[in-house]
Design an enzyme around this catalytic site. Structure first.
Site, short mmCIF file in Angstrom:
data_model
loop_
_atom_site.label_atom_id
_atom_site.label_comp_id
_atom_site.label_asym_id
_atom_site.label_seq_id
_atom_site.Cartn_x
_atom_site.Cartn_y
_atom_site.Cartn_z
N LYS A 98 0.90 -1.22 -0.13
CA LYS A 98 0.11 0.10 -0.20
C LYS A 98 0.83 1.30 -0.06
O LYS A 98 0.42 2.21 -0.55
CB LYS A 98 -0.94 -0.01 1.02
N GLU A 120 -9.57 7.07 3.49
CA GLU A 120 -10.32 6.26 3.96
C GLU A 120 -9.43 4.93 4.50
O GLU A 120 -8.49 4.79 3.91
CB GLU A 120 -11.63 5.81 3.19
N SER A 390 1.66 -9.80 -0.98
CA SER A 390 1.39 -8.36 -0.99
C SER A 390 1.57 -7.95 0.62
O SER A 390 1.99 -6.62 0.75
CB SER A 390 -0.30 -8.16 -1.03
C1 LIG Z 1 -5.14 -3.88 1.45
C2 LIG Z 1 -4.50 -5.27 1.19
C3 LIG Z 1 -4.90 -5.97 0.12
C4 LIG Z 1 -6.10 -5.42 -0.76
O1 LIG Z 1 -5.95 -4.57 -1.50
P1 LIG Z 1 -5.88 -4.55 -3.08
O2 LIG Z 1 -6.04 -3.11 -3.45
O3 LIG Z 1 -6.62 -5.66 -3.71
O4 LIG Z 1 -4.42 -5.14 -3.22
C5 LIG Z 1 -3.96 -7.19 -0.11
N1 LIG Z 1 -3.02 -7.56 0.77
C6 LIG Z 1 -2.65 -6.75 1.73
C7 LIG Z 1 -1.23 -7.08 2.35
C8 LIG Z 1 -3.24 -5.46 2.06
O5 LIG Z 1 -2.82 -4.99 3.05
#
Ligand SMILES: *Cc1c(COP(=O)(O)O)cnc(C)c1O
Length: 407
Positions: A98, A120, A390
Protein backbone atom coordinates in the site's frame (compact mmCIF):
# COMPACT_ATOMS: atom_id res chain seq x y z
CA UNK A 1 7.88 8.73 -25.54
CA UNK A 2 6.50 10.15 -22.28
CA UNK A 3 7.90 8.78 -19.04
CA UNK A 4 4.43 7.88 -17.81
CA UNK A 5 3.87 5.66 -20.80
CA UNK A 6 7.04 3.77 -19.91
CA UNK A 7 5.65 3.36 -16.43
CA UNK A 8 2.66 1.67 -17.94
CA UNK A 9 -0.32 3.87 -18.64
CA UNK A 10 -0.82 1.87 -21.84
CA UNK A 11 -3.84 -0.39 -22.50
CA UNK A 12 -6.52 1.89 -21.21
CA UNK A 13 -8.53 3.36 -19.84
CA UNK A 14 -9.95 5.61 -22.60
CA UNK A 15 -10.13 9.38 -22.11
CA UNK A 16 -13.36 9.12 -20.16
CA UNK A 17 -11.82 6.59 -17.85
CA UNK A 18 -13.49 3.47 -19.23
CA UNK A 19 -12.01 -0.01 -19.47
CA UNK A 20 -14.56 -1.38 -21.93
CA UNK A 21 -17.91 -0.90 -20.20
CA UNK A 22 -16.34 -0.55 -16.74
CA UNK A 23 -14.92 2.46 -14.90
CA UNK A 24 -15.96 6.05 -15.65
CA UNK A 25 -17.00 8.77 -13.20
CA UNK A 26 -20.20 8.47 -11.21
CA UNK A 27 -19.83 11.42 -8.85
CA UNK A 28 -21.60 14.67 -7.88
CA UNK A 29 -21.19 17.46 -10.49
CA UNK A 30 -19.08 19.48 -8.04
CA UNK A 31 -16.31 16.88 -8.18
CA UNK A 32 -15.86 16.84 -11.97
CA UNK A 33 -13.57 19.90 -12.09
CA UNK A 34 -11.48 18.42 -9.25
CA UNK A 35 -11.15 15.09 -11.10
CA UNK A 36 -10.18 16.97 -14.28
CA UNK A 37 -7.58 18.96 -12.35
CA UNK A 38 -6.24 15.75 -10.82
CA UNK A 39 -6.07 13.95 -14.18
CA UNK A 40 -4.15 16.81 -15.75
CA UNK A 41 -1.75 17.16 -12.81
CA UNK A 42 -1.18 13.41 -12.82
CA UNK A 43 -0.26 13.28 -16.51
CA UNK A 44 2.03 16.30 -16.12
CA UNK A 45 3.75 14.77 -13.10
CA UNK A 46 4.31 11.42 -14.78
CA UNK A 47 5.76 13.15 -17.84
CA UNK A 48 8.13 15.18 -15.64
CA UNK A 49 11.53 13.47 -15.14
CA UNK A 50 12.02 15.37 -11.86
CA UNK A 51 8.84 13.84 -10.41
CA UNK A 52 9.80 10.38 -11.62
CA UNK A 53 13.27 10.74 -10.12
CA UNK A 54 11.95 11.89 -6.76
CA UNK A 55 9.49 8.99 -6.65
CA UNK A 56 12.18 6.49 -7.64
CA UNK A 57 14.59 7.97 -5.07
CA UNK A 58 12.06 7.57 -2.23
CA UNK A 59 11.09 4.09 -3.40
CA UNK A 60 14.76 3.13 -3.15
CA UNK A 61 15.85 4.95 0.00
CA UNK A 62 12.64 5.00 2.03
CA UNK A 63 10.34 2.14 0.96
CA UNK A 64 13.22 -0.27 0.41
CA UNK A 65 12.62 -1.05 -3.26
CA UNK A 66 13.24 -3.11 -5.19
CA UNK A 67 11.66 -5.77 -3.00
CA UNK A 68 13.19 -9.17 -3.78
CA UNK A 69 11.75 -12.27 -5.35
CA UNK A 70 12.22 -15.37 -3.19
CA UNK A 71 12.28 -18.90 -4.61
CA UNK A 72 10.03 -21.02 -2.37
CA UNK A 73 12.14 -24.18 -2.64
CA UNK A 74 10.63 -26.26 0.16
CA UNK A 75 7.04 -25.37 -0.68
CA UNK A 76 7.63 -26.20 -4.38
CA UNK A 77 9.29 -29.50 -3.42
CA UNK A 78 6.40 -30.48 -1.14
CA UNK A 79 3.76 -29.74 -3.77
CA UNK A 80 5.72 -31.62 -6.41
CA UNK A 81 4.74 -29.48 -9.39
CA UNK A 82 5.39 -25.90 -10.49
CA UNK A 83 8.31 -23.94 -9.09
CA UNK A 84 6.88 -21.24 -6.83
CA UNK A 85 8.40 -17.78 -6.54
CA UNK A 86 7.22 -15.02 -4.19
CA UNK A 87 7.32 -11.28 -4.93
CA UNK A 88 8.06 -9.89 -1.47
CA UNK A 89 5.88 -6.80 -0.98
CA UNK A 90 5.77 -7.86 2.67
CA UNK A 91 9.30 -6.46 2.90
CA UNK A 92 8.30 -2.94 1.81
CA UNK A 93 8.23 -0.25 4.54
CA UNK A 94 5.02 -0.58 6.62
CA UNK A 95 4.77 -4.23 5.60
CA UNK A 96 2.68 -4.21 2.44
CA UNK A 97 2.32 -2.84 -1.07
CA UNK A 98 0.00 0.00 0.00
CA UNK A 99 2.92 2.38 0.58
CA UNK A 100 3.69 2.35 -3.18
CA UNK A 101 0.40 4.07 -3.92
CA UNK A 102 0.30 6.27 -0.81
CA UNK A 103 3.75 7.67 -1.53
CA UNK A 104 2.96 8.32 -5.20
CA UNK A 105 -0.29 10.14 -4.44
CA UNK A 106 1.20 12.11 -1.53
CA UNK A 107 4.00 13.34 -3.81
CA UNK A 108 1.37 14.33 -6.36
CA UNK A 109 -0.63 16.21 -3.71
CA UNK A 110 2.49 18.10 -2.69
CA UNK A 111 3.22 18.97 -6.30
CA UNK A 112 -0.36 20.26 -6.69
CA UNK A 113 0.11 22.48 -3.63
CA UNK A 114 -2.56 20.63 -1.61
CA UNK A 115 -1.47 20.48 1.99
CA UNK A 116 -4.53 18.70 3.40
CA UNK A 117 -4.95 14.97 2.72
CA UNK A 118 -8.09 12.93 3.37
CA UNK A 119 -8.11 9.16 3.17
CA UNK A 120 -10.40 6.29 4.08
CA UNK A 121 -9.43 3.08 5.77
CA UNK A 122 -11.03 -0.24 6.64
CA UNK A 123 -8.62 -2.36 8.64
CA UNK A 124 -6.30 0.62 8.92
CA UNK A 125 -3.61 -0.53 6.50
CA UNK A 126 -4.22 2.20 3.94
CA UNK A 127 -4.66 4.70 6.77
CA UNK A 128 -1.25 3.77 8.14
CA UNK A 129 0.36 3.95 4.68
CA UNK A 130 -1.22 7.39 4.09
CA UNK A 131 -0.21 8.68 7.53
CA UNK A 132 3.32 7.42 6.87
CA UNK A 133 3.63 9.17 3.50
CA UNK A 134 2.16 12.37 4.96
CA UNK A 135 4.59 12.35 7.88
CA UNK A 136 7.47 11.89 5.44
CA UNK A 137 6.36 14.81 3.27
CA UNK A 138 5.00 17.09 6.01
CA UNK A 139 1.37 16.94 4.88
CA UNK A 140 -1.72 17.14 7.10
CA UNK A 141 -3.53 13.76 7.21
CA UNK A 142 -7.19 13.03 8.11
CA UNK A 143 -8.31 9.42 7.95
CA UNK A 144 -11.99 8.39 7.96
CA UNK A 145 -12.62 5.07 9.66
CA UNK A 146 -15.85 3.30 10.64
CA UNK A 147 -16.56 2.92 14.38
CA UNK A 148 -16.72 -0.84 14.07
CA UNK A 149 -13.29 -0.91 12.42
CA UNK A 150 -11.85 1.49 15.01
CA UNK A 151 -12.95 -0.89 17.77
CA UNK A 152 -11.42 -3.97 16.13
CA UNK A 153 -8.22 -2.39 14.77
CA UNK A 154 -6.84 -0.51 17.78
CA UNK A 155 -3.12 -1.03 16.98
CA UNK A 156 -3.52 0.63 13.58
CA UNK A 157 -5.55 3.49 15.09
CA UNK A 158 -2.68 4.06 17.50
CA UNK A 159 -0.10 3.83 14.71
CA UNK A 160 -1.91 6.49 12.68
CA UNK A 161 -2.04 8.79 15.71
CA UNK A 162 1.66 8.26 16.41
CA UNK A 163 2.35 9.19 12.81
CA UNK A 164 0.54 12.47 13.38
CA UNK A 165 -2.73 11.72 11.57
CA UNK A 166 -6.23 12.54 12.79
CA UNK A 167 -8.56 9.51 12.81
CA UNK A 168 -12.17 10.58 12.22
CA UNK A 169 -14.81 8.07 13.43
CA UNK A 170 -17.67 7.27 11.04
CA UNK A 171 -20.97 6.28 12.69
CA UNK A 172 -23.17 5.94 9.58
CA UNK A 173 -24.34 2.75 7.83
CA UNK A 174 -22.49 -0.40 8.81
CA UNK A 175 -19.70 1.78 10.30
CA UNK A 176 -17.08 0.05 8.12
CA UNK A 177 -15.02 0.74 4.99
CA UNK A 178 -17.77 1.63 2.53
CA UNK A 179 -19.17 4.23 4.96
CA UNK A 180 -15.67 5.61 5.53
CA UNK A 181 -15.28 6.04 1.75
CA UNK A 182 -18.61 7.89 1.59
CA UNK A 183 -17.45 10.30 4.32
CA UNK A 184 -14.05 10.86 2.72
CA UNK A 185 -15.75 11.73 -0.59
CA UNK A 186 -18.12 14.09 1.28
CA UNK A 187 -15.13 15.83 2.90
CA UNK A 188 -13.41 16.15 -0.48
CA UNK A 189 -16.52 17.68 -2.10
CA UNK A 190 -16.70 20.25 0.72
CA UNK A 191 -13.00 21.15 0.88
CA UNK A 192 -11.93 20.46 -2.67
CA UNK A 193 -9.79 23.60 -3.11
CA UNK A 194 -7.06 22.73 -0.64
CA UNK A 195 -7.72 19.01 -0.16
CA UNK A 196 -6.39 15.90 -1.92
CA UNK A 197 -8.27 12.61 -1.63
CA UNK A 198 -5.72 9.81 -1.28
CA UNK A 199 -7.68 6.73 -2.35
CA UNK A 200 -6.39 3.33 -1.27
CA UNK A 201 -7.06 0.88 -4.11
CA UNK A 202 -7.57 0.69 -7.88
CA UNK A 203 -11.14 1.94 -7.42
CA UNK A 204 -13.23 5.07 -7.51
CA UNK A 205 -13.84 7.57 -10.31
CA UNK A 206 -11.34 8.15 -13.13
CA UNK A 207 -8.38 8.83 -12.85
CA UNK A 208 -7.99 6.84 -9.61
CA UNK A 209 -8.06 3.26 -11.02
CA UNK A 210 -5.43 4.22 -13.61
CA UNK A 211 -3.34 6.28 -11.20
CA UNK A 212 -3.29 3.66 -8.44
CA UNK A 213 -2.44 0.97 -11.00
CA UNK A 214 0.46 2.99 -12.33
CA UNK A 215 1.88 3.69 -8.85
CA UNK A 216 1.58 -0.03 -8.05
CA UNK A 217 2.95 -1.17 -11.42
CA UNK A 218 6.45 -0.91 -9.94
CA UNK A 219 5.69 -4.38 -8.49
CA UNK A 220 5.34 -6.04 -11.88
CA UNK A 221 8.04 -3.99 -13.57
CA UNK A 222 10.55 -5.18 -10.98
CA UNK A 223 9.21 -8.73 -10.90
CA UNK A 224 9.39 -9.17 -14.67
CA UNK A 225 13.07 -8.25 -14.66
CA UNK A 226 13.86 -10.21 -11.48
CA UNK A 227 12.24 -13.49 -12.54
CA UNK A 228 14.17 -13.46 -15.80
CA UNK A 229 17.40 -12.88 -13.85
CA UNK A 230 16.58 -15.58 -11.30
CA UNK A 231 14.80 -18.27 -13.33
CA UNK A 232 15.92 -17.43 -16.85
CA UNK A 233 12.46 -16.78 -18.25
CA UNK A 234 9.00 -15.34 -17.71
CA UNK A 235 6.59 -17.12 -15.36
CA UNK A 236 3.77 -19.31 -16.68
CA UNK A 237 1.25 -18.04 -14.16
CA UNK A 238 0.84 -15.00 -11.90
CA UNK A 239 -1.32 -15.23 -8.79
CA UNK A 240 -2.45 -12.31 -6.61
CA UNK A 241 -5.28 -11.67 -4.16
CA UNK A 242 -7.95 -9.15 -5.17
CA UNK A 243 -9.63 -6.84 -2.69
CA UNK A 244 -10.01 -3.56 -4.55
CA UNK A 245 -7.41 -5.01 -6.85
CA UNK A 246 -4.35 -2.78 -6.50
CA UNK A 247 -1.63 -5.33 -5.68
CA UNK A 248 -2.96 -7.65 -8.38
CA UNK A 249 -3.11 -5.01 -11.10
CA UNK A 250 0.31 -3.75 -9.93
CA UNK A 251 1.77 -7.19 -10.64
CA UNK A 252 -0.27 -7.95 -13.78
CA UNK A 253 0.26 -4.69 -15.63
CA UNK A 254 3.86 -5.23 -16.74
CA UNK A 255 2.90 -8.66 -18.13
CA UNK A 256 -0.22 -7.52 -19.99
CA UNK A 257 1.33 -8.03 -23.44
CA UNK A 258 2.99 -11.34 -22.52
CA UNK A 259 0.01 -13.38 -23.68
CA UNK A 260 1.64 -16.67 -22.65
CA UNK A 261 1.64 -15.53 -19.02
CA UNK A 262 -1.64 -16.49 -17.31
CA UNK A 263 -3.01 -14.12 -14.66
CA UNK A 264 -5.14 -15.32 -11.78
CA UNK A 265 -6.87 -13.04 -9.27
CA UNK A 266 -8.09 -14.54 -6.00
CA UNK A 267 -11.16 -13.22 -4.21
CA UNK A 268 -12.31 -13.85 -0.67
CA UNK A 269 -14.53 -16.93 -0.59
CA UNK A 270 -15.23 -16.30 3.12
CA UNK A 271 -17.36 -19.09 4.62
CA UNK A 272 -17.97 -20.56 1.15
CA UNK A 273 -19.78 -19.32 -1.96
CA UNK A 274 -23.06 -21.09 -0.99
CA UNK A 275 -23.06 -19.40 2.43
CA UNK A 276 -23.32 -15.95 0.76
CA UNK A 277 -20.89 -14.80 3.48
CA UNK A 278 -18.00 -13.84 1.24
CA UNK A 279 -16.62 -11.05 -0.95
CA UNK A 280 -16.52 -13.06 -4.21
CA UNK A 281 -17.88 -10.48 -6.63
CA UNK A 282 -16.87 -12.50 -9.68
CA UNK A 283 -17.15 -16.04 -8.35
CA UNK A 284 -20.78 -15.79 -7.18
CA UNK A 285 -22.92 -14.67 -10.15
CA UNK A 286 -26.06 -14.86 -7.99
CA UNK A 287 -24.95 -11.66 -6.20
CA UNK A 288 -22.04 -10.21 -8.20
CA UNK A 289 -23.35 -8.12 -11.10
CA UNK A 290 -22.34 -4.97 -12.97
CA UNK A 291 -23.28 -1.90 -10.96
CA UNK A 292 -22.00 1.40 -9.60
CA UNK A 293 -20.33 1.92 -6.23
CA UNK A 294 -18.07 4.72 -5.03
CA UNK A 295 -17.90 6.51 -8.35
CA UNK A 296 -17.09 3.65 -10.69
CA UNK A 297 -18.93 0.98 -12.67
CA UNK A 298 -17.71 -2.51 -11.97
CA UNK A 299 -18.88 -5.80 -10.46
CA UNK A 300 -20.79 -5.12 -7.25
CA UNK A 301 -22.33 -7.52 -4.75
CA UNK A 302 -26.01 -6.59 -4.62
CA UNK A 303 -29.37 -8.09 -3.80
CA UNK A 304 -32.28 -8.39 -6.27
CA UNK A 305 -33.20 -4.72 -5.63
CA UNK A 306 -29.69 -3.49 -6.28
CA UNK A 307 -28.97 -2.86 -2.57
CA UNK A 308 -25.27 -3.29 -1.74
CA UNK A 309 -24.77 -6.52 0.18
CA UNK A 310 -22.81 -7.08 3.35
CA UNK A 311 -19.57 -9.00 2.84
CA UNK A 312 -17.43 -11.28 4.93
CA UNK A 313 -13.79 -12.30 4.82
CA UNK A 314 -11.32 -13.31 7.50
CA UNK A 315 -8.99 -10.78 5.85
CA UNK A 316 -10.13 -7.20 6.21
CA UNK A 317 -8.30 -6.11 3.05
CA UNK A 318 -10.41 -8.37 0.82
CA UNK A 319 -13.71 -7.55 2.53
CA UNK A 320 -15.23 -5.08 0.04
CA UNK A 321 -18.42 -5.40 -2.07
CA UNK A 322 -16.93 -4.07 -5.32
CA UNK A 323 -13.68 -4.51 -7.26
CA UNK A 324 -11.50 -2.31 -9.45
CA UNK A 325 -13.04 -1.74 -12.92
CA UNK A 326 -9.91 -2.86 -14.79
CA UNK A 327 -10.29 -6.32 -13.26
CA UNK A 328 -13.91 -6.50 -14.49
CA UNK A 329 -12.56 -5.71 -17.94
CA UNK A 330 -9.61 -8.14 -17.78
CA UNK A 331 -12.10 -10.82 -16.81
CA UNK A 332 -14.59 -9.95 -19.53
CA UNK A 333 -11.86 -9.98 -22.18
CA UNK A 334 -10.50 -13.22 -20.66
CA UNK A 335 -7.00 -11.78 -20.23
CA UNK A 336 -7.18 -12.71 -16.55
CA UNK A 337 -9.08 -15.39 -14.64
CA UNK A 338 -10.58 -15.09 -11.16
CA UNK A 339 -11.22 -17.62 -8.46
CA UNK A 340 -12.08 -17.67 -4.75
CA UNK A 341 -10.42 -19.11 -1.65
CA UNK A 342 -12.24 -19.60 1.66
CA UNK A 343 -11.22 -18.35 5.12
CA UNK A 344 -10.21 -21.89 6.11
CA UNK A 345 -8.09 -22.44 3.00
CA UNK A 346 -6.33 -19.11 3.56
CA UNK A 347 -5.64 -19.96 7.22
CA UNK A 348 -4.16 -23.30 6.19
CA UNK A 349 -2.00 -21.66 3.50
CA UNK A 350 -0.73 -19.14 6.05
CA UNK A 351 0.45 -22.00 8.26
CA UNK A 352 1.98 -23.96 5.38
CA UNK A 353 3.99 -20.98 4.09
CA UNK A 354 5.12 -20.13 7.63
CA UNK A 355 6.47 -23.64 8.20
CA UNK A 356 7.98 -24.31 4.78
CA UNK A 357 9.54 -20.93 4.04
CA UNK A 358 9.74 -19.03 7.33
CA UNK A 359 7.43 -16.34 6.00
CA UNK A 360 4.18 -15.45 7.81
CA UNK A 361 2.00 -13.85 5.10
CA UNK A 362 -0.86 -11.40 5.60
CA UNK A 363 -4.23 -13.17 5.52
CA UNK A 364 -4.95 -11.37 2.23
CA UNK A 365 -1.75 -12.70 0.67
CA UNK A 366 -2.50 -16.16 2.12
CA UNK A 367 -5.45 -16.32 -0.31
CA UNK A 368 -2.98 -16.09 -3.21
CA UNK A 369 -0.72 -18.67 -1.57
CA UNK A 370 -3.70 -21.02 -1.17
CA UNK A 371 -4.46 -20.77 -4.88
CA UNK A 372 -0.80 -21.53 -5.68
CA UNK A 373 -0.98 -24.58 -3.40
CA UNK A 374 -4.12 -25.70 -5.23
CA UNK A 375 -2.63 -25.23 -8.71
CA UNK A 376 1.03 -26.15 -8.44
CA UNK A 377 0.73 -29.97 -8.14
CA UNK A 378 -1.00 -30.25 -11.53
CA UNK A 379 1.62 -28.08 -13.29
CA UNK A 380 4.84 -29.47 -14.84
CA UNK A 381 7.98 -29.34 -12.70
CA UNK A 382 9.69 -26.91 -15.06
CA UNK A 383 6.81 -24.42 -14.94
CA UNK A 384 6.92 -21.21 -12.91
CA UNK A 385 4.22 -19.81 -10.66
CA UNK A 386 4.81 -16.27 -9.36
CA UNK A 387 2.78 -15.28 -6.29
CA UNK A 388 2.43 -11.70 -5.12
CA UNK A 389 3.03 -11.72 -1.39
CA UNK A 390 1.22 -8.43 -0.84
CA UNK A 391 1.95 -8.09 2.88
CA UNK A 392 3.26 -9.58 6.10
CA UNK A 393 1.15 -11.34 8.68
CA UNK A 394 2.06 -9.49 11.89
CA UNK A 395 -1.11 -7.39 11.72
CA UNK A 396 -3.22 -10.57 11.60
CA UNK A 397 -1.79 -12.46 14.56
CA UNK A 398 -4.82 -11.76 16.79
CA UNK A 399 -7.22 -13.01 14.12
CA UNK A 400 -5.12 -16.09 13.46
CA UNK A 401 -4.78 -16.93 17.17
CA UNK A 402 -8.56 -16.65 17.62
CA UNK A 403 -9.25 -18.78 14.54
CA UNK A 404 -6.77 -21.52 15.43
CA UNK A 405 -7.42 -21.64 19.15
CA UNK A 406 -4.21 -22.27 21.04
CA UNK A 407 -2.98 -24.33 18.08
C1 LIG B 1 -5.18 -3.91 1.54
C2 LIG B 1 -4.48 -5.17 1.26
C3 LIG B 1 -4.85 -6.01 0.19
C4 LIG B 1 -6.04 -5.76 -0.68
O1 LIG B 1 -6.02 -4.60 -1.43
P1 LIG B 1 -5.76 -4.61 -3.01
O2 LIG B 1 -6.06 -3.22 -3.41
O3 LIG B 1 -6.68 -5.61 -3.62
O4 LIG B 1 -4.35 -4.98 -3.22
C5 LIG B 1 -4.09 -7.15 -0.04
N1 LIG B 1 -3.03 -7.46 0.75
C6 LIG B 1 -2.65 -6.68 1.78
C7 LIG B 1 -1.48 -7.09 2.60
C8 LIG B 1 -3.35 -5.52 2.07
O5 LIG B 1 -2.97 -4.75 3.12
Amino acid sequence: MNMYIQMGTGNGPDERGYFGEFGGRFVPETLIPALDELTLAYHEAMADPAFQERLAFLQRTYTGRPTPITYAARLSEQLGGAQIYLKREDLAHTGAHKINNALGQALLAQRMGKQRIVAETGAGQHGVASATACALLGLECHVYMGNVDIARQQPNVFRMKLLGAEVIPVASGTKTLKDAINEAIRDWVTNVRDTFYLLGSALGPHPYPMMVRDFQSVIGTEARRQIVELAGRLPDTLVACVGGGSNAIGLFHAFRDDTDVAMIGVEAGGRGIESKEHAARFSDPSVGRPGVLHGTRSFVMQDADGQIMGTHSISAGLDYPSVGPEHAWLRQTERAGYTAVTDDEALLALQILSRTEGIIPALESAHAVAEAIRRAPAMPKDSILLVNLSGRGDKDLDTVIKALGDG
